[in-house]
Enzyme design. Sequence first.
Site, mmCIF file in Angstrom:
data_model
loop_
_atom_site.group_PDB
_atom_site.id
_atom_site.type_symbol
_atom_site.label_atom_id
_atom_site.label_comp_id
_atom_site.label_asym_id
_atom_site.label_seq_id
_atom_site.Cartn_x
_atom_site.Cartn_y
_atom_site.Cartn_z
ATOM 1 N N ASP A 290 89.872 -7.092 33.587
ATOM 2 C CA ASP A 290 89.150 -8.125 32.833
ATOM 3 C C ASP A 290 90.006 -9.300 32.383
ATOM 4 O OD1 ASP A 290 86.613 -8.978 32.097
ATOM 5 O OD2 ASP A 290 86.936 -8.429 30.020
ATOM 6 N N ASP B 147 77.570 -7.091 25.245
ATOM 7 C CA ASP B 147 78.519 -7.694 26.183
ATOM 8 C C ASP B 147 79.825 -8.062 25.498
ATOM 9 O OD1 ASP B 147 76.792 -7.669 28.422
ATOM 10 O OD2 ASP B 147 75.778 -9.442 27.676
ATOM 11 N N ASP C 282 84.337 -5.478 38.993
ATOM 12 C CA ASP C 282 85.204 -6.661 38.873
ATOM 13 C C ASP C 282 86.560 -6.549 39.544
ATOM 14 O OD1 ASP C 282 83.217 -7.595 37.200
ATOM 15 O OD2 ASP C 282 84.399 -7.497 35.384
#
Length: 347
Positions: A133, A322, A171
Amino acid sequence: MYGSYPGRGRVRAGGFVRTAMAATGAVLLLAGCSSKGDGDGDGKKQAAPVSQQPKAVDPFWVNPDGNAARQVAAYAGKGDDKNAALIKKIAEQPVGEWISPDTPEEQVKGFTEAATKADREALLVLYNVPHRDCGQFSKGGASDGNAYRAWVDKVANGIGDRRATVILEPDALLHLVDGCTPGEFHEERYDLLKGAIERLKQQPATTVYLDAGNAGWQSPDALFEPLQRAGVAAADGFSVNVSNFYPTKASTDFGKQLSAKVGGKPFVIDTSRNGNGPYTGGDPAENWCNPPGRALGERPTTRTTDPLVKAYLWIKRPGESDGDCKGGPKAGDWYEEYALGLARNAK
């Protein structure tokens, strides 16, 4: 991952996961506070226990001790039938279990044993690759490559010979493509993803989908070679739209284009929050984070309209934040108000 980040053209994932101790034995949370009658000793009506979906339609396990199920129980205890019914739209569907860094073998064993006892299959999400991330809301991951390999090995041991579908590292691949992950970590990450697929596929009843982003983040032309380098040939397919909001048709078109470039591999689509499509208002730099007006999408099922689409899944856990934006709690925490909105807006 919890949404797309237009500022960098990417999606971000996040994962708060409760330990699986409560899952072991598959004890129904709501069964203890429910009855077949109209109420309890206090005269309050109680919600019916959360049950499994028909196996022929959706073979994945519904966790009776998830955040949504707990919220239903809390509303029922207060006699709030309206909100209990709304959140039950989430609680009665199978969602991904995001495996936390600590005690992975115990967590996974608990989830898969509970699923097996219910004659269902566990849906697991692995999100622990080093440098994940890019320093955003869900930053973290294993301390290094060896720690990650050991973690995956424990996950595989926890699965054993029980049925499980694994969504591998939302991701992780895309951040190599969009330049978010520093170049010095690229070769290691490809090796880690390829190794994770190989290790998980040693389990006799495990299905693995390598994450491949979403319809609004990079193109199939930019993705197919990285997918191949990461070992998608040895996987059962790939996943798209994890934690994002793109309509199912757009995700299907995107996935089919990508599939054609990686040997016809099938794919799964996260439909957990795509009922109203992406949010286009407000600050473009944050329209991925707890966007207002979104809705639950198609219910999880293996009965899709395209043979290449193996399932619609709720990989992102609807109702979990989120990140600490737009009034939300930290990434992965239960966000009651947002959950109610998703359910209210569902078609």
